[in-house]
Write a protein that holds these residues in place. Structure first.
Motif, PDB file in Angstrom:
ATOM      1  N   ASP A  45       0.852  -1.201   0.000  1.00 27.11           N
ATOM      2  CA  ASP A  45       0.000   0.000   0.000  1.00 27.11           C
ATOM      3  C   ASP A  45       0.877   1.236   0.000  1.00 27.11           C
ATOM      4  O   ASP A  45       1.948   1.238   0.600  1.00 27.11           O
ATOM      5  CB  ASP A  45      -0.907  -0.005   1.253  1.00 27.11           C
ATOM      6  N   TYR A 159     -12.323   6.213 -12.986  1.00 28.33           N
ATOM      7  CA  TYR A 159     -12.471   4.989 -12.189  1.00 28.33           C
ATOM      8  C   TYR A 159     -13.167   3.903 -13.017  1.00 28.33           C
ATOM      9  O   TYR A 159     -12.644   2.795 -13.166  1.00 28.33           O
ATOM     10  CB  TYR A 159     -13.285   5.327 -10.953  1.00 28.33           C
ATOM     11  N   ARG A 199     -18.240   8.941   0.377  1.00 21.85           N
ATOM     12  CA  ARG A 199     -19.162   7.834   0.151  1.00 21.85           C
ATOM     13  C   ARG A 199     -20.394   8.057   1.022  1.00 21.85           C
ATOM     14  O   ARG A 199     -20.298   8.565   2.144  1.00 21.85           O
ATOM     15  CB  ARG A 199     -18.488   6.509   0.458  1.00 21.85           C
TER      16      ARG A 199
HETATM   17  P1  NAD Z   1      -9.730   2.449   0.053  1.00 20.24           P
HETATM   18  O1  NAD Z   1      -9.408   3.759  -0.572  1.00 20.24           O
HETATM   19  O2  NAD Z   1     -10.059   2.454   1.502  1.00 20.24           O
HETATM   20  O3  NAD Z   1      -8.576   1.408  -0.190  1.00 20.24           O
HETATM   21  C1  NAD Z   1      -7.745   1.408  -1.306  1.00 20.24           C
HETATM   22  C2  NAD Z   1      -6.322   1.239  -0.840  1.00 20.24           C
HETATM   23  O4  NAD Z   1      -5.457   1.214  -1.968  1.00 20.24           O
HETATM   24  C3  NAD Z   1      -5.840   2.383   0.055  1.00 20.24           C
HETATM   25  O5  NAD Z   1      -5.243   1.887   1.223  1.00 20.24           O
HETATM   26  C4  NAD Z   1      -4.830   3.139  -0.805  1.00 20.24           C
HETATM   27  O6  NAD Z   1      -3.841   3.781  -0.052  1.00 20.24           O
HETATM   28  C5  NAD Z   1      -4.312   2.010  -1.692  1.00 20.24           C
HETATM   29  N1  NAD Z   1      -3.782   2.483  -2.964  1.00 20.24           N
HETATM   30  C6  NAD Z   1      -4.383   3.304  -3.879  1.00 20.24           C
HETATM   31  N2  NAD Z   1      -3.579   3.485  -4.932  1.00 20.24           N
HETATM   32  C7  NAD Z   1      -2.456   2.775  -4.689  1.00 20.24           C
HETATM   33  C8  NAD Z   1      -1.241   2.558  -5.408  1.00 20.24           C
HETATM   34  N3  NAD Z   1      -1.024   3.121  -6.594  1.00 20.24           N
HETATM   35  N4  NAD Z   1      -0.293   1.765  -4.864  1.00 20.24           N
HETATM   36  C9  NAD Z   1      -0.490   1.178  -3.659  1.00 20.24           C
HETATM   37  N5  NAD Z   1      -1.606   1.340  -2.925  1.00 20.24           N
HETATM   38  C10 NAD Z   1      -2.573   2.133  -3.442  1.00 20.24           C
HETATM   39  O7  NAD Z   1     -10.935   1.820  -0.796  1.00 20.24           O
HETATM   40  P2  NAD Z   1     -11.770   0.489  -0.514  1.00 20.24           P
HETATM   41  O8  NAD Z   1     -13.183   0.864  -0.320  1.00 20.24           O
HETATM   42  O9  NAD Z   1     -11.119  -0.333   0.527  1.00 20.24           O
HETATM   43  O10 NAD Z   1     -11.665  -0.224  -1.925  1.00 20.24           O
HETATM   44  C11 NAD Z   1     -10.761  -1.291  -2.149  1.00 20.24           C
HETATM   45  C12 NAD Z   1     -10.971  -1.847  -3.536  1.00 20.24           C
HETATM   46  O11 NAD Z   1     -12.300  -2.340  -3.674  1.00 20.24           O
HETATM   47  C13 NAD Z   1     -10.766  -0.812  -4.649  1.00 20.24           C
HETATM   48  O12 NAD Z   1     -10.121  -1.438  -5.731  1.00 20.24           O
HETATM   49  C14 NAD Z   1     -12.168  -0.440  -5.040  1.00 20.24           C
HETATM   50  O13 NAD Z   1     -12.245  -0.068  -6.388  1.00 20.24           O
HETATM   51  C15 NAD Z   1     -12.933  -1.725  -4.780  1.00 20.24           C
HETATM   52  N6  NAD Z   1     -14.341  -1.463  -4.476  1.00 20.24           N
HETATM   53  C16 NAD Z   1     -14.721  -1.018  -3.238  1.00 20.24           C
HETATM   54  C17 NAD Z   1     -16.052  -0.733  -3.006  1.00 20.24           C
HETATM   55  C18 NAD Z   1     -16.535  -0.257  -1.656  1.00 20.24           C
HETATM   56  O14 NAD Z   1     -17.722   0.041  -1.511  1.00 20.24           O
HETATM   57  N7  NAD Z   1     -15.689  -0.186  -0.636  1.00 20.24           N
HETATM   58  C19 NAD Z   1     -16.992  -0.889  -4.016  1.00 20.24           C
HETATM   59  C20 NAD Z   1     -16.555  -1.311  -5.263  1.00 20.24           C
HETATM   60  C21 NAD Z   1     -15.233  -1.607  -5.484  1.00 20.24           C
END
Ligand code: NAD
Length: 327
Positions: A45, A159, A199
């Motif tokens: 991360d 996205y 969100r």
């Molecule tokens: P989040 O932002 O809390 O987590 C994403 C993590 O990825 C963060 O810790 C961020 O620091 C890390 N990150 C981002 N870009 C990075 C990079 N280039 N290199 C290394 N780390 C990086 O979001 P989340 O809600 O936990 O989502 C996680 C995944 O699930 C994402 O891929 C998101 O698209 C997908 N998703 C989540 C939801 C939801 O409702 N939470 C819904 C649909 C899809």
């Protein structure tokens, strides 16, 4: 100490998993379940949107390693892994505006680099995709056969299009190299460790507990089907533990309008905040509900936590966090 109640026997085929975005909201639960199931975790991360506090309880725990790296650049994981989960990506509307190029690169270069990591290691690969690939859907509920209705140049397109590209790349890479790949299309998730990052649920909880107006974008008739985060993380890992190679929806079918969601959160929080309507978000989907027939049939997965119970847990966690910050 890992939580034994989270243990998933289907993960016993894995020894060591790389989880990109493991420091994020959802990724941190994925790390929790893997460790509880006896799988070592390498969390990668860059904390561009995640919080170190999400994984603070795992630091120093046997089997957990944190690598601070950007997955859009070349990176390596020392020692073999047999599972790669690519969750690293910004995931909320304000973050797409703040990090537009980074969002596109997380889905494009980040997916390429993590696929290469899986290929080098002959590991099972799982891409975290999203219900956003359906755009503002013209089919309801959304099943995996629906191709979507996406604006390629709108506020969400960095996205949506990055995730669509990521899906195509995952399938192409898997076919070309004979790899075991899965794609999970995640619908809105919520729960403890969420931050008020734009969100809908995290914002309403924050506003209700802060005595601020609950801001409803548009008329509030647009619907969401929120899924409790532990259920979502278990769904992601149910796909990982299977050999299923096609996209699978993971979400809750309990659909609610944004306005009713605001009313429910206000009640659970015991808040007297007013509701206030503000300008609608660009390309905000009118309806969102997953068809989860496939997840039930292929993975034996379905969500267990009803919305009212999940919201109670979320509000209780937010209250604990507020009182910890004040003391
Ligand atoms: P989040 O932002 O809390 O987590 C994403 C993590 O990825 C963060 O810790 C961020 O620091 C890390 N990150 C981002 N870009 C990075 C990079 N280039 N290199 C290394 N780390 C990086 O979001 P989340 O809600 O936990 O989502 C996680 C995944 O699930 C994402 O891929 C998101 O698209 C997908 N998703 C989540 C939801 C939801 O409702 N939470 C819904 C649909 C899809």
């Amino acid at each position: 100490m890992s939580d034994n109640s989270l243990r998933d026997e289907r993960l016993s085929r894995f020894s060591r998993a790389a989880v990109t975005g493991g420091g994020g909201f959802l990724g941190s639960y994925v790390c929790d379940i893997l460790l509880a199931s006896g799988v070592e975790v390498v969390c990668i991360d860059n904390f561009s949107t995640g919080y170190r506090s999400n994984v603070a309880h795992l630091l120093g725990q046997p089997g957990f390693t944190l690598i601070e790296a950007d997955v859009t650049e070349e990176f390596d994981v020392p020692e073999a892994v047999d599972l790669v989960l690519h969750l690293a990506s910004p995931a909320s509307l304000p973050e797409f505006a703040r990090l537009p190029i980074e969002t596109m690169l997380a889905g494009s270069a980040g997916t390429h680099h993590t696929l290469r990591l899986a290929h080098r290691n002959r590991a099972r690969y799982v891409l975290a995709s999203t219900s956003e690939i359906y755009g503002d859907p013209l089919r309801h509920p959304q099943d995996e056969g629906y191709w979507g209705n996406v604006n390629p140049i709108g506020a969400r397109s960095v996205y949506d299009e990055a995730k669509r590209y990521a899906e195509a790349l995952t399938v192409a890479y898997g076919q070309k190299h004979g790899m075991s790949v899965g794609i999970v299309r995640i619908f809105n998730s919520y729960g403890p460790r969420m931050r008020p990052d734009g969100r809908v649920i995290s914002n309403f909880v924050d506003q209700a507990l802060g005595g601020l107006p609950l801001l409803i974008h548009g008329d509030g008739a647009q619907t969401r089907s929120p899924c409790y985060v532990e259920d979502t993380a278990q769904g992601v890992l149910a796909l990982a533990g299977s050999d299923y190679q096609r996209p699978v929806n993971i979400g809750n079918t309990e659909e609610i309008s944004v306005r009713d969601l605001a009313l429910m959160i206000r009640e659970v929080a015991g808040s007297r905040s007013p509701l206030k309507h503000v300008e609608a978000d660009e390309d905000d989907p009118r309806q969102r509900r997953p068809d989860i027939t496939l997840a039930k049939r292929e993975l034996g997965w379905e969500p267990r936590v009803p919305l009212d119970e999940g919201l109670r847990r979320t509000v209780a966690a937010a209250l604990r966090e507020r009182s910890a910050q004040q003391s």
